[in-house]
Write an enzyme that holds these catalytic residues in place. Structure first.
Site, short mmCIF file in Angstrom:
data_model
loop_
_atom_site.label_atom_id
_atom_site.label_comp_id
_atom_site.label_asym_id
_atom_site.label_seq_id
_atom_site.Cartn_x
_atom_site.Cartn_y
_atom_site.Cartn_z
N ASN A 182 -6.31 -16.42 8.53
CA ASN A 182 -7.27 -15.69 9.36
C ASN A 182 -7.64 -16.43 10.65
OD1 ASN A 182 -7.31 -13.83 7.24
ND2 ASN A 182 -8.95 -14.98 6.22
N ARG A 183 -6.75 -17.22 11.16
CA ARG A 183 -6.99 -18.01 12.38
C ARG A 183 -8.10 -19.03 12.22
NH1 ARG A 183 -8.43 -17.63 16.74
NH2 ARG A 183 -6.92 -18.76 17.97
#
Ligand SMILES: Cc1cc2nc3c(=O)[nH]c(=O)nc-3n(C[C@H](O)[C@H](O)[C@H](O)COP(=O)(O)O)c2cc1C
Length: 205
Positions: A182-183
C-alpha cells in the site's frame, strides 16, 4: 527488520549479507557533481567497507565505502572539484534500497597498490591502457595497445599506474528503504551528528 541498531553500519552489513545472491550484489550507482553543478551517475563495483588510515597515519573513526577507478576519468575530475557525492544500492528481489551521501576521499597509495596487486593480470593491463572517459580514435587502437602490453609484461609484474586507484566515501547520511504494501514503505535514516554518533529518524514514504 532489526530496529535496535545504533549505527547504520550494522544495518548496512546486514543488508549486504542478505543480498549476497541478488542480481545487483557487488555493484552500486555512484553519483558525482561537477564544478558547474551538473550531476552524473554510473555503476561501479562495490569493493567493501573498510576502516582506512589518513595521511597522518591515524585510522579514521568511520569506515569508508570503497571503489576503484581511473583518476583521470570524468568521475575523478568531478570529485577533484567537488568531493560531495552519493551512492545507491538496489536489491530488487527483496525490494530494498540504500541511499548514502557524503564526501569522497582518495585512498592512500599503499591501499591502491595492494588492491591493484590482487587483480588478475588482464585487468591490470586494462587499467594501464584505457584512457577512461577520454575520446579515442578507435576500438582497434585500444585493443592493439592492450596486446602490446600483454606481450611486454608476460613475464613481468605490472606496477599500479599512477592514474588508477581507489576512493572511499565517508558517509554523513544513510537511508534504508524497504518496500511495503500500500505504498507504506519503511524509510529509516541515519544522519551523522557533528559531535560524533548518528541521529536516527523515519521519513514518510
Ligand atoms: C557492472 C558494472 C561495473 C562497473 N565497475 C566499474 C568500476 O569498478 N570502476 C570503474 O571505474 N568503472 C566501472 N564501470 C564503468 C562505469 O560505469 C563507467 O562507464 C566508467 O567508470 C566511466 O565513468 P565516468 O566517465 O563517469 O568516469 C562499471 C560498469 C558496470 C556496468
Amino acid at each position: 527488520m532489526n530496529t535496535s541498531v545504533q549505527s547504520p553500519w550494522e544495518l548496512f552489513d546486514q543488508w549486504q549479507e542478505w543480498n549476497r545472491e541478488s542480481s545487483m550484489a557487488g555493484i552500486m550507482t555512484l553519483s558525482t557533481v561537477n564544478s558547474s553543478g551538473q550531476p552524473s551517475s554510473r555503476i561501479v563495483n562495490f569493493r567493501g567497507v573498510e576502516l582506512v588510515g589518513n595521511s597522518s597515519g591515524e585510522i579514521e573513526e568511520d569506515p569508508r565505502i570503497l571503489f576503484f577507478t581511473n583518476y583521470r576519468s570524468r568521475k575523478a575530475q568531478d570529485i577533484e572539484s567537488n568531493p560531495k557525492g552519493a551512492l545507491l544500492f538496489y536489491y530488487p528481489e527483496r525490494r530494498l534500497q540504500i541511499r548514502v551521501e557524503g564526501c569522497f576521499e582518495k585512498l592512500l597509495p599503499q591501499r591502491s597498490d595492494e588492491y591493484f596487486a590482487s587483480r588478475p593480470k588482464l585487468s591490470q593491463i586494462g587499467a594501464h591502457v584505457s584512457p577512461q572517459s577520454e575520446r579515442i580514435d578507435s576500438r582497434e587502437g585500444l585493443i592493439a595497445r592492450f596486446d602490446e602490453y600483454e606481450a611486454r609484461f608476460q613475464e613481468r609484474e605490472l606496477p599500479r599506474p599512477s592514474h588508477w586507484g581507489g576512493y572511499g566515501l565517508a558517509p554523513r547520511f544513510f537511508e534504508f528503504w524497504e518496500g511495503k504494501p500500500n505504498r507504506l514503505h519503511h524509510r529509516r535514516c541515519f544522519k551523522k551528528r557533528s559531535n560524533g554518533g548518528w541521529e536516527q529518524f523515519l521519513l514518510g514514504p
